[in-house]
Design an enzyme around this catalytic site. Structure first.
Site, PDB file in Angstrom:
ATOM      1  N   GLY A   1      49.757   3.076  60.028  1.00 32.48           N
ATOM      2  CA  GLY A   1      50.008   2.747  61.692  1.00 32.48           C
ATOM      3  C   GLY A   1      50.114   0.933  61.336  1.00 32.48           C
ATOM      4  N   HIS A   2      49.175   0.070  61.339  1.00 29.59           N
ATOM      5  CA  HIS A   2      49.390  -1.109  61.117  1.00 29.59           C
ATOM      6  C   HIS A   2      50.562  -1.852  59.907  1.00 29.59           C
ATOM      7  CE1 HIS A   2      44.500  -1.128  61.195  1.00 29.59           C
ATOM      8  NE2 HIS A   2      44.910  -1.630  62.383  1.00 29.59           N
TER       9      HIS A   2
ATOM     10  N   MET B   1      42.055  -5.138  63.810  1.00 33.04           N
ATOM     11  CA  MET B   1      40.429  -5.140  63.393  1.00 33.04           C
ATOM     12  C   MET B   1      40.785  -5.410  61.575  1.00 33.04           C
ATOM     13  SD  MET B   1      38.524  -4.515  66.212  1.00 33.04           S
ATOM     14  CE  MET B   1      38.751  -2.771  66.796  1.00 33.04           C
TER      15      MET B   1
ATOM     16  N   SER C   1      43.737   6.493  62.486  1.00 30.00           N
ATOM     17  CA  SER C   1      42.951   5.432  62.598  1.00 30.00           C
ATOM     18  C   SER C   1      42.079   4.545  62.298  1.00 30.00           C
ATOM     19  CB  SER C   1      42.549   5.989  63.969  1.00 30.00           C
ATOM     20  OG  SER C   1      40.958   5.408  64.618  1.00 30.00           O
ATOM     21  N   SER C   2      41.506   3.602  62.335  1.00 30.40           N
ATOM     22  CA  SER C   2      40.571   2.875  60.932  1.00 30.40           C
ATOM     23  C   SER C   2      38.982   3.829  61.015  1.00 30.40           C
ATOM     24  CB  SER C   2      40.262   2.040  61.476  1.00 30.40           C
ATOM     25  OG  SER C   2      41.464   0.950  61.652  1.00 30.40           O
TER      26      SER C   2
ATOM     27  N   GLY D   1      50.374  -1.453  69.056  1.00 39.80           N
ATOM     28  CA  GLY D   1      50.594   0.002  68.573  1.00 39.80           C
ATOM     29  C   GLY D   1      50.383   0.957  70.235  1.00 39.80           C
ATOM     30  N   GLU D   2      51.636   1.882  70.089  1.00 44.43           N
ATOM     31  CA  GLU D   2      51.437   2.922  71.563  1.00 44.43           C
ATOM     32  C   GLU D   2      50.262   4.006  71.112  1.00 44.43           C
ATOM     33  OE1 GLU D   2      55.043   4.881  71.909  1.00 44.43           O
ATOM     34  OE2 GLU D   2      56.173   3.015  72.834  1.00 44.43           O
TER      35      GLU D   2
ATOM     36  N   LEU E   1      43.208  -1.357  56.891  1.00 44.16           N
ATOM     37  CA  LEU E   1      44.434  -1.451  57.417  1.00 44.16           C
ATOM     38  C   LEU E   1      44.860   0.121  56.952  1.00 44.16           C
ATOM     39  CD1 LEU E   1      46.230  -4.613  56.631  1.00 44.16           C
ATOM     40  CD2 LEU E   1      45.266  -4.134  59.185  1.00 44.16           C
TER      41      LEU E   1
ATOM     42  N   GLN F   1      34.498  -6.543  72.080  1.00 44.52           N
ATOM     43  CA  GLN F   1      35.272  -5.435  72.407  1.00 44.52           C
ATOM     44  C   GLN F   1      34.088  -4.542  72.308  1.00 44.52           C
ATOM     45  OE1 GLN F   1      38.552  -6.549  70.610  1.00 44.52           O
ATOM     46  NE2 GLN F   1      39.240  -4.163  70.226  1.00 44.52           N
TER      47      GLN F   1
HETATM   48  P1  AMP Z   1      42.527  -1.831  65.261  1.00 43.50           P
HETATM   49  O1  AMP Z   1      43.175  -3.017  63.932  1.00 43.50           O
HETATM   50  O2  AMP Z   1      42.723  -0.723  65.351  1.00 43.50           O
HETATM   51  O3  AMP Z   1      42.387  -2.898  65.848  1.00 43.50           O
HETATM   52  O4  AMP Z   1      44.808  -2.368  65.456  1.00 43.50           O
HETATM   53  C1  AMP Z   1      45.957  -2.915  65.693  1.00 43.50           C
HETATM   54  C2  AMP Z   1      46.623  -2.563  66.372  1.00 43.50           C
HETATM   55  O5  AMP Z   1      47.718  -1.550  65.295  1.00 43.50           O
HETATM   56  C3  AMP Z   1      47.148  -2.175  67.782  1.00 43.50           C
HETATM   57  O6  AMP Z   1      48.145  -2.535  68.157  1.00 43.50           O
HETATM   58  C4  AMP Z   1      47.128  -0.354  67.114  1.00 43.50           C
HETATM   59  O7  AMP Z   1      47.798   0.084  68.989  1.00 43.50           O
HETATM   60  C5  AMP Z   1      48.050  -0.069  66.417  1.00 43.50           C
HETATM   61  N1  AMP Z   1      47.893   1.193  65.740  1.00 43.50           N
HETATM   62  C6  AMP Z   1      46.094   1.659  65.449  1.00 43.50           C
HETATM   63  N2  AMP Z   1      46.666   2.590  65.089  1.00 43.50           N
HETATM   64  C7  AMP Z   1      47.860   2.587  64.825  1.00 43.50           C
HETATM   65  C8  AMP Z   1      49.338   4.804  64.350  1.00 43.50           C
HETATM   66  N3  AMP Z   1      48.029   5.242  64.312  1.00 43.50           N
HETATM   67  N4  AMP Z   1      50.630   3.596  64.664  1.00 43.50           N
HETATM   68  C9  AMP Z   1      50.696   2.618  65.651  1.00 43.50           C
HETATM   69  N5  AMP Z   1      49.951   1.414  65.684  1.00 43.50           N
HETATM   70  C10 AMP Z   1      48.299   2.183  65.096  1.00 43.50           C
END
Ligand code: AMP
Length: 281
Positions: free
Chosen positions: A36-37, A30, A187-188, A149-150, A33, A61
């Site tokens: 983690g991304h 989303m 986290s974003s 991501g886990e 970035l 969502q």
């Molecule tokens: P999002 O942009 O928050 O929807 O996340 C996109 C992907 O990045 C999802 O699969 C998340 O689980 C993964 N993700 C988000 N934060 C982390 C993190 N700190 N470590 C690893 N993966 C992450």
């Protein structure tokens, strides 16, 4: 890096006879970035000949309208990060592109218990929205592998379940949580935290680790109370849930001395922002 906003342009590019990729890796995001991304993109690049990242803030969502409205948008710096990470294609569609007027925003899929525990209890309809968008993106991009991501542990379990039930031909890969130096899961939404709250937030991961180290000293209910007290004594944090669940089914365990693989999952309200985290238990 190629930036594509429409399905037609994406199809045109992917179906060019010269572009004969054996393996396409896909990382749905989303935006806003962070490292983690990036870790998912790097993993995809090592395992595929083409890596596609999507940035789409999926309205379906968001159960909380305010959360949707304040979700960070940082396209320019996202593009710079994606280019630096070696992403091949950024898919950046509009909402109309993903959900055209005649699109049936429904998915005939009962998520069962997976949609009744933890996040599902606090974010009604969230996972249905996640499944709809992920299935739609899989249908558009048709990747061989997709990377998640886990950190979003329940989300991954649900997507795995959906892929199995709907027989989607794709391999799903879960990647480890990337953390800030002080332990906070990246986290974003972290960029929305005030300084005081940001300084309190590492307590979440610290508490998970301490809870794990106390597993032989307490029974489950004592441990849950201990976690609740530890988080709630911080004036900026409020526990939403702490659950120890079966790592596959996500069913909360009745006892910590379980022979199955377990995960400890936590959600904390940090001011207006919800933060989630988990560790293998
Ligand atoms: P999002 O942009 O928050 O929807 O996340 C996109 C992907 O990045 C999802 O699969 C998340 O689980 C993964 N993700 C988000 N934060 C982390 C993190 N700190 N470590 C690893 N993966 C992450």
């Amino acid at each position: 890096m190629k930036i594509v906003s429409t399905i037609t342009d994406l199809d045109d590019f992917l179906n060019k006879p010269a572009n004969n990729w054996k393996s396409i890796g896909f990382v749905p995001t989303m935006g806003a970035l962070h490292e983690g991304h990036k870790s998912l993109i790097i993993r995809s690049k090592t395992e595929n000949d083409l890596t596609i990242v999507s940035i789409f803030v999926n309205p379906l969502q968001f159960n909380d309208k305010k959360d949707f409205e304040r979700y960070p948008h940082t396209l320019e710096s996202d593009i710079a990060k994606l280019t630096a990470a070696g992403c091949d294609i950024l898919f950046y569609p509009t909402t109309e592109e993903i959900y055209p007027k005649d699109f049936a925003q429904d998915l005939d899929l009962d998520l069962g218990m997976l949609d009744q525990v933890m996040e599902a209890r606090f974010r009604l309809g969230h996972f249905k929205g996640v499944c709809i968008v992920v299935k739609r993106l899989f249908d558009i991009i048709k990747p061989h592998k997709a990377y998640f991501g886990e950190k979003d542990f329940q989300q991954f379990a649900i997507i795995k379940y959906m892929v199995k039930k709907l027989v989607v031909p794709i391999q799903l890969i879960a990647c480890p949580i990337i953390r800030e130096e002080d332990g906070l899961a990246m986290s974003s939404r972290n960029m929305l935290l005030s300084l005081e709250i940001r300084q309190s937030a590492p307590l979440i991961y610290k508490t998970l680790l301490l809870a794990k180290s106390k597993r032989s000293e307490m029974v489950l209910n004592e441990l849950k109370r201990w976690v609740e007290n530890t988080i709630n004594t911080n004036p900026f944090l409020k526990l939403e849930y702490f659950e120890i669940v079966d790592s596959e089914t996500l069913i909360p365990t009745a006892s910590i001395n379980h022979s199955h693989s377990l995960h400890a999952c936590i959600a904390v309200r940090a001011g207006e922002i919800r933060l989630i985290d988990n560790i293998p238990f």
